[in-house]
Design a protein around this motif. Sequence first.
Motif, PDB file in Angstrom:
ATOM      1  N   ILE A   1       2.257   9.603  17.835  1.00  0.00           N
ATOM      2  CA  ILE A   1       1.283  10.694  17.813  1.00  0.00           C
ATOM      3  C   ILE A   1       1.956  11.933  18.397  1.00  0.00           C
ATOM      4  N   SER A   2       1.986  12.999  17.606  1.00  0.00           N
ATOM      5  CA  SER A   2       2.782  14.163  17.998  1.00  0.00           C
ATOM      6  C   SER A   2       1.920  15.145  18.768  1.00  0.00           C
ATOM      7  N   SER A   3       1.561  14.730  19.946  1.00  0.00           N
ATOM      8  CA  SER A   3       0.837  15.651  20.809  1.00  0.00           C
ATOM      9  C   SER A   3       1.212  15.318  22.235  1.00  0.00           C
ATOM     10  N   ALA A   4       1.427  16.342  23.037  1.00  0.00           N
ATOM     11  CA  ALA A   4       1.750  16.108  24.440  1.00  0.00           C
ATOM     12  C   ALA A   4       0.476  16.058  25.266  1.00  0.00           C
ATOM     13  N   ASP A   5      -0.657  16.196  24.589  1.00  0.00           N
ATOM     14  CA  ASP A   5      -1.923  16.273  25.297  1.00  0.00           C
ATOM     15  C   ASP A   5      -2.527  14.872  25.427  1.00  0.00           C
ATOM     16  N   ARG A   6      -2.674  14.423  26.662  1.00  0.00           N
ATOM     17  CA  ARG A   6      -3.131  13.058  26.941  1.00  0.00           C
ATOM     18  C   ARG A   6      -4.446  12.745  26.234  1.00  0.00           C
ATOM     19  N   SER A   7      -5.376  13.677  26.299  1.00  0.00           N
ATOM     20  CA  SER A   7      -6.684  13.367  25.725  1.00  0.00           C
ATOM     21  C   SER A   7      -6.600  13.289  24.200  1.00  0.00           C
ATOM     22  N   ALA A   8      -5.744  14.125  23.589  1.00  0.00           N
ATOM     23  CA  ALA A   8      -5.590  14.058  22.126  1.00  0.00           C
ATOM     24  C   ALA A   8      -4.900  12.762  21.708  1.00  0.00           C
ATOM     25  N   VAL A   9      -3.912  12.317  22.490  1.00  0.00           N
ATOM     26  CA  VAL A   9      -3.238  11.050  22.170  1.00  0.00           C
ATOM     27  C   VAL A   9      -4.262   9.917  22.201  1.00  0.00           C
ATOM     28  N   ARG A  10      -5.091   9.898  23.235  1.00  0.00           N
ATOM     29  CA  ARG A  10      -6.072   8.823  23.361  1.00  0.00           C
ATOM     30  C   ARG A  10      -7.134   8.884  22.266  1.00  0.00           C
ATOM     31  N   SER A  11      -7.594  10.100  21.926  1.00  0.00           N
ATOM     32  CA  SER A  11      -8.589  10.222  20.851  1.00  0.00           C
ATOM     33  C   SER A  11      -8.013   9.777  19.514  1.00  0.00           C
ATOM     34  N   ARG A  12      -6.769  10.195  19.245  1.00  0.00           N
ATOM     35  CA  ARG A  12      -6.170   9.811  17.960  1.00  0.00           C
ATOM     36  C   ARG A  12      -5.895   8.312  17.927  1.00  0.00           C
ATOM     37  N   ALA A  13      -5.477   7.744  19.052  1.00  0.00           N
ATOM     38  CA  ALA A  13      -5.242   6.299  19.095  1.00  0.00           C
ATOM     39  C   ALA A  13      -6.557   5.545  18.850  1.00  0.00           C
ATOM     40  N   THR A  14      -7.636   6.067  19.396  1.00  0.00           N
ATOM     41  CA  THR A  14      -8.945   5.435  19.182  1.00  0.00           C
ATOM     42  C   THR A  14      -9.302   5.451  17.692  1.00  0.00           C
ATOM     43  N   ALA A  15      -9.052   6.598  17.052  1.00  0.00           N
ATOM     44  CA  ALA A  15      -9.354   6.705  15.618  1.00  0.00           C
ATOM     45  C   ALA A  15      -8.504   5.736  14.807  1.00  0.00           C
ATOM     46  N   VAL A  16      -7.227   5.607  15.175  1.00  0.00           N
ATOM     47  CA  VAL A  16      -6.356   4.673  14.441  1.00  0.00           C
ATOM     48  C   VAL A  16      -6.882   3.246  14.596  1.00  0.00           C
ATOM     49  N   ALA A  17      -7.261   2.870  15.817  1.00  0.00           N
ATOM     50  CA  ALA A  17      -7.751   1.504  16.048  1.00  0.00           C
ATOM     51  C   ALA A  17      -9.022   1.235  15.230  1.00  0.00           C
ATOM     52  N   LEU A  18      -9.925   2.209  15.216  1.00  0.00           N
ATOM     53  CA  LEU A  18     -11.153   2.036  14.436  1.00  0.00           C
ATOM     54  C   LEU A  18     -10.825   1.945  12.946  1.00  0.00           C
ATOM     55  N   ASP A  19      -9.863   2.753  12.519  1.00  0.00           N
ATOM     56  CA  ASP A  19      -9.503   2.741  11.102  1.00  0.00           C
ATOM     57  C   ASP A  19      -8.849   1.419  10.714  1.00  0.00           C
ATOM     58  N   LEU A  20      -8.068   0.836  11.624  1.00  0.00           N
ATOM     59  CA  LEU A  20      -7.474  -0.473  11.328  1.00  0.00           C
ATOM     60  C   LEU A  20      -8.574  -1.515  11.157  1.00  0.00           C
ATOM     61  N   LEU A  21      -9.598  -1.437  12.010  1.00  0.00           N
ATOM     62  CA  LEU A  21     -10.734  -2.364  11.851  1.00  0.00           C
ATOM     63  C   LEU A  21     -11.407  -2.146  10.496  1.00  0.00           C
ATOM     64  N   ARG A  22     -11.661  -0.875  10.172  1.00  0.00           N
ATOM     65  CA  ARG A  22     -12.326  -0.563   8.895  1.00  0.00           C
ATOM     66  C   ARG A  22     -11.527  -1.118   7.720  1.00  0.00           C
ATOM     67  N   ARG A  23     -10.217  -0.869   7.731  1.00  0.00           N
ATOM     68  CA  ARG A  23      -9.391  -1.307   6.601  1.00  0.00           C
ATOM     69  C   ARG A  23      -9.335  -2.834   6.515  1.00  0.00           C
ATOM     70  N   GLU A  24      -9.306  -3.484   7.681  1.00  0.00           N
ATOM     71  CA  GLU A  24      -9.284  -4.951   7.692  1.00  0.00           C
ATOM     72  C   GLU A  24     -10.599  -5.505   7.119  1.00  0.00           C
ATOM     73  N   ILE A  25     -11.712  -4.902   7.561  1.00  0.00           N
ATOM     74  CA  ILE A  25     -13.019  -5.398   7.118  1.00  0.00           C
ATOM     75  C   ILE A  25     -13.219  -5.165   5.617  1.00  0.00           C
ATOM     76  N   LEU A  26     -12.847  -3.971   5.150  1.00  0.00           N
ATOM     77  CA  LEU A  26     -13.096  -3.619   3.752  1.00  0.00           C
ATOM     78  C   LEU A  26     -11.970  -4.041   2.820  1.00  0.00           C
ATOM     79  N   GLY A  27     -10.831  -4.399   3.406  1.00  0.00           N
ATOM     80  CA  GLY A  27      -9.683  -4.771   2.572  1.00  0.00           C
ATOM     81  C   GLY A  27      -9.121  -3.574   1.807  1.00  0.00           C
ATOM     82  N   VAL A  28      -9.079  -2.417   2.444  1.00  0.00           N
ATOM     83  CA  VAL A  28      -8.500  -1.236   1.758  1.00  0.00           C
ATOM     84  C   VAL A  28      -7.216  -0.761   2.452  1.00  0.00           C
TER      85      VAL A  28
END
Length: 409
Positions: free
Chosen positions: A382-409
């Motif tokens: 994640i190309s941000s030096a901002d701690r809160s942005a890194v954590r927010s983007r990591a959260t989105a990635v984790a949720l998206d991995l769940l979504r893709r796993e559940i939907l098979g996309v």
Amino acid sequence: VSAPKSAAIVTVGSELTEGLRVDTNTAEIARDIQHRGFRVVEAVSVGDDVAGLALVLERLTRVHALVVTTGGLGPTHDDVTREAAAMALGIGVAPDPSLIEFLTPFLARHSDPDAAEQVLTQALVLSGAEVLAPTTGTAAGQVAATPAGVLVLLPGPPREMRPMLASWLSRLPSVRATALDLGVTGLPESDVQLSAQRGLLGHNGVGLTVLARPGDVRVLLLDEGAGESGLASAATSVAAEVGSACYATGGETLAETVVRAAAAAGLTVAAAESCTGGMVCTAITDVAGASSVLLGGVVAYANTAKIDLLAVPPGLLAQFGAVSEQTACAMAQGARDSFGADIAVSTTGVAGPGGGTADKPVGLVWFAVATAHGTHATVRQISSADRSAVRSRATAVALDLLRREILGV
Ligand code: ATP
Ligand code: MG
């Protein structure tokens, strides 16, 4: 679609101008009045000052077809909106009998006779104005005629303002379809913008706004003549152009999409979080109905917690480090086992600003998804030096991995 009529919003309260509260009413009102054919041209916050507010309202009510105020309708000395509106319009105020009747039961709560008098200031109505009945509080709204159209006075607390605005707007004809709000994750804003523009080729009367937040890009499709069916078909082709990164076309958040998809598939989820510190579970539990899907999560920040709570082998941590493919996989498996979930996701990364190395720089985050069929890891830099942005983007990635796993996309 005829040209929108001009509108202004005035939020009243020294707590807003002094930065003690954030004005959220303006955004809600500006959005909601669009479907009724108004466009906000000016928005201003004014402190609790009767002369200053009167001056602002005097000017705006000459210029704009609609002026909406929020705040300053309470019973205390600093609630000056009624008085300022009367000054601006050069009209009087008089007590409204039905409001006096409504407020009388509240008088009994006050032992000080001056307090009773103050409460009754909330019954004062601008001469010739229509009363909007109090909603969740005691403040009534008002609709008064102005040189250029109407002035609508609404209470300040959002939970009082919202239903009153909705009930007033419901009487006006709807001239514009509600904007469609598409959610996209995992793509840069500029790529989303270009895909959306390609998707809109051949769709007339649709306006486009792209709004980005860390890990999330919203594509707003606005009705500029296309109407409801035109917007819906534009949304379908934009979604197709963006591809599987588009997770919603009806305004849902990523977490809502995960919860709905898991519920529909009858799957349960769990999380093992290190650098996101519970943000994945927070996002999921923000969604009503999360209980049918989320079994639980572990915030395992220290190595000892990863070992004790998620059964990550100490030797593996020593060999590969906490931020590694192996640890991410072990964390997801540990969460899946201990909660007995169908799917578990894990996060472990360097949130920064310190702690980065040449091998593992700030923003490096490993994720894993464990299911009955196995465990696979994903890495993001994640190309941000901002701690809160890194954590927010990591959260989105984790949720998206769940979504893709559940939907098979
Ligand atoms: P009352 O005094 O009866 O609560 P009011 O109409 O006088 O109603 P205010 O006293 O001005 O409202 O505001 C009460 C609270 O409502 C504020 O402290 C603030 O938390 C919230 N509020 C007011 N204006 C806004 C705004 N523009 N956006 C978000 N919250 C607001
Ligand atoms: Mg106030």
